[in-house]
Enzyme design. Structure first.
Site, PDB file in Angstrom:
ATOM      1  N   SER A 172      30.462  22.666   1.156  1.00  0.00           N
ATOM      2  CA  SER A 172      31.833  22.903   0.694  1.00  0.00           C
ATOM      3  C   SER A 172      32.713  23.448   1.810  1.00  0.00           C
ATOM      4  CB  SER A 172      31.826  23.891  -0.483  1.00  0.00           C
ATOM      5  OG  SER A 172      31.147  23.355  -1.587  1.00  0.00           O
ATOM      6  N   ASP A 199      28.722  23.874 -10.175  1.00  0.00           N
ATOM      7  CA  ASP A 199      27.577  23.322  -9.455  1.00  0.00           C
ATOM      8  C   ASP A 199      26.294  24.117  -9.688  1.00  0.00           C
ATOM      9  OD1 ASP A 199      28.950  21.188  -8.455  1.00  0.00           O
ATOM     10  OD2 ASP A 199      29.277  22.029  -6.471  1.00  0.00           O
ATOM     11  N   LYS A 252      21.994  14.338   0.274  1.00  0.00           N
ATOM     12  CA  LYS A 252      23.442  14.482   0.059  1.00  0.00           C
ATOM     13  C   LYS A 252      23.911  15.893   0.409  1.00  0.00           C
ATOM     14  CE  LYS A 252      26.945  13.991  -3.575  1.00  0.00           C
ATOM     15  NZ  LYS A 252      27.834  13.029  -2.911  1.00  0.00           N
TER      16      LYS A 252
END
Length: 437
Positions: A25, A316, A416
Site C-alpha cells: 500500500s 483487508d 501479488k
C-alpha cells in the site's frame, strides 16, 4: 501451470524471526509520487510484491517527465500547445487493482494516449466513480468495452475545468487516493468533497501523510480535503514492512498453543491502517511488544470475549480475522464488509464457500455478518480454493496449526503481495509440499 501447496505442522508451537517485504500500500503510493515528482522523490525499500513490481515497471516505461497538464480554455493563451501525440499505447496491469485506480488518475493528466486494461477479473471491477470524477476535472476517458469498467482509453488532452468535485466515500478509498495523488499537479489544485461515510479512512490518511513527507500540504475540514497546486520537495520515502503481511503471522500465533515470533521493522506508529491487527489480536491472547527495532508476538491462554468487529477501516484484515474466529469456534459478528464483494473476488462468497468445509456458516443479515459455528468440525485434511485471491490463500494457511493437511489451490497467487510467504512458513516450522496439477 498452476500448482497447489500442501501445508502441515507437526506441533502447535511457532517461533522464529520473519523479515516482511515492504508495504504494498505504501509502496504503490510512493511510486506514483516518485513518477509525478520528476525525479525529486526517491523510494527506499521497494516492495517485491507482484502488484508493486508491475506498477514500477509500467512507470519506468513512462516518460521521465511529469505528466503535462493544460489549464482550462480561458487560460489557453498562457499555456504551451500540447506536443503531437504518439500512437496509443496499451498498458496491461493484470490483476493489480491498486495500479488500475492509481494509473487511471496518473494517465488522465499525462500527455500520452493510453489504453489501460487488465485481467478478466479486473474487467469486472468497477472504475466508473473514478472515471466520472476525472471527467469532471477535465480528463478525456472512454470505455473500450463495458460502460463503467476497464479497459479504458485515456487521451492526453487534459484541460482542467474545475477544482471542486464530489466523490462517494463508501465505495473504495483507492478512488479518493488516486485523485489526491495527482491533486498538487493540477493547475487549480483540488477541493475534494467526500459524500457519505468514508470507508478505509486510514488509507486516505496514509496517502496524505506520504504526500506530506514530499512537502505537499493539505487541509481536511469535515468532509472536504483541499490540496492547492504546488511542487514536490526533494526527499526519500522509506517504505515500512507490510502490516497486512504481518496479519497472517498474528493469525498463526492466535491458532497456536505457544508462539514467539519477531517481526523486524514494524512500529506502533505506522502509517498503515492494518497495524490495528495488533490491537485486534490482543483479544485472542496475542501480546505485541515493540522493542529491538520490531515487534515480538507471544501467546497466552485467554478466553475470547469480544463479539463484534468493525472492519470498515481495515477491510483487508477481514478474511484473516473471520477465519481465525471460525477456526476457534468463536461466533463473532462483523460489520464494514461492504467493499469485499468487489475485490480480487467476491470475498464474502469465497469465505462462505470455504468455511463450509469446516462446518461454519457466515450468515449475511443486511450489513452485519455473523459466524454460526454450531456445526464446526476439524477435519484431518482440507482443500482450499483461492479464487485468484492472494488473501484467501494466506488467510486460510494458518489452519495448518489445527488441521493435519491443508492443501491450498494456486500457491503462486501469494506473489501479488507476499512472494516469500511459503518460504517464511517453512522457516517457521511448517512443512510445505508443492503439488503440480
Amino acid at each position: 501451470m498452476k500448482h497447489s501447496i500442501i501445508l502441515s505442522k507437526h506441533n502447535g508451537n511457532v517461533k522464529g524471526t520473519v523479515q516482511l517485504t515492504g508495504s504494498k500500500s505504501e509502496c504503490n503510493r510512493a511510486l506514483i509520487i516518485e513518477a509525478l515528482s520528476n525525479g525529486k522523490v526517491k523510494v527506499v525499500n521497494v516492495s517485491d510484491a507482484a502488484d508493486t513490481v508491475t506498477l514500477s515497471g509500467i512507470l519506468k516505461g513512462t516518460s521521465s517527465e511529469s505528466p503535462k497538464v493544460v489549464i482550462g480554455t480561458d487560460e489557453k493563451n498562457e499555456v504551451e500547445a500540447i506536443e503531437a501525440k504518439q500512437e496509443t499505447e496499451t498498458v496491461n496491469i493484470g490483476p493489480a487493482g491498486t495500479a488500475m485506480r492509481f494509473l487511471t488518475a496518473y494517465y488522465a493528466i499525462s500527455d500520452n494516449d493510453i489504453i489501460l486494461t487488465g485481467s478478466e477479473r479486473m474487467k469486472q471491477r468497477p472504475i466508473g466513480i473514478l472515471v466520472n470524477a476525472l471527467r469532471k476535472l477535465g480528463a478525456n476517458i472512454e470505455y473500450e468495452e463495458k460502460e463503467g469498467y476497464p479497459p479504458i482509453k485515456l487521451k492526453g488532452s487534459f484541460e482542467q475545468l474545475t477544482s471542486k468535485i464530489s466523490i462517494k466515500g463508501n465505495i473504495s478509498s483507492q478512488y479518493i487516493t488516486a485523485l489526491l495523488l495527482i491533486a498538487a499537479q493540477l493547475p487549480f489544485g483540488l477541493e475534494l468533497h467526500i459524500e457519505s461515510e468514508l470507508t478505509s479512512r486510514p488509507y486516505v490518511e496514509m496517502t496524505l501523510a506520504m504526500l506530506g513527507q514530499a512537502n505537499i500540504r493539505h487541509t481536511w475540514t469535515d468532509n472536504i480535503i483541499s490540496i492547492p497546486h504546488q511542487d514536490f520537495a526533494e526527499t526519500s520515502l522509506h517504505i515500512e514492512p507490510d502490516w497486512s503481511a504481518a496479519s497472517y503471522w498474528y493469525a498463526i500465533a492466535a491458532l497456536s498453543d505457544e508462539a514467539e515470533l519477531f517481526l523486524p521493522g514494524l512500529t506502533p506508529y505506522s502509517l498503515q491502517g492494518d497495524s490495528v491487527i495488533a490491537e485486534i489480536m490482543a483479544n485472542f491472547g496475542i501480546t505485541s511488544q515493540f522493542k529491538d527495532g520490531g515487534v515480538k508476538l507471544t501467546k497466552e491462554a485467554k478466553p475470547v470475549i469480544r463479539k463484534i468487529f468493525d472492519m470498515k477501516a481495515c477491510p483487508d484484515l477481514a478474511q484473516t480475522l473471520i477465519v481465525v474466529c471460525a477456526a476457534l469456534g468463536h461466533e463473532a459478528s462483523f460489520t464494514g464488509l461492504e467493499t469485499l464483494k468487489i475485490k480480487e473476488t467476491d470475498r464474502v462468497l469465497a469465505l462462505q464457500t470455504e468455511l463450509a468445509k469446516i462446518g461454519v456458516k457466515l450468515i449475511e443479515n443486511g450489513q452485519v455478518y455473523k459466524l454460526d459455528c454450531s456445526e464446526r468440525f476439524i477435519p484431518d485434511s482440507i482443500f482450499i480454493n483461492t479464487y485468484d485471491d492472494h488473501r484467501m490463500a494466506m488467510a486460510f494457511a494458518p489452519l495448518a496449526m489445527l488441521i493435519n493437511k491443508v492443501e491450498i489451490e494456486d500457491a503462486d497467487v501469494v506473489e501479488k503481495s507476499y512472494p516469500a510467504f511459503w518460504k517464511d512458513l517453512e522457516k517457521a516450522g511448517f512443512k510445505p509440499e508443492y503439488q503440480h496439477n
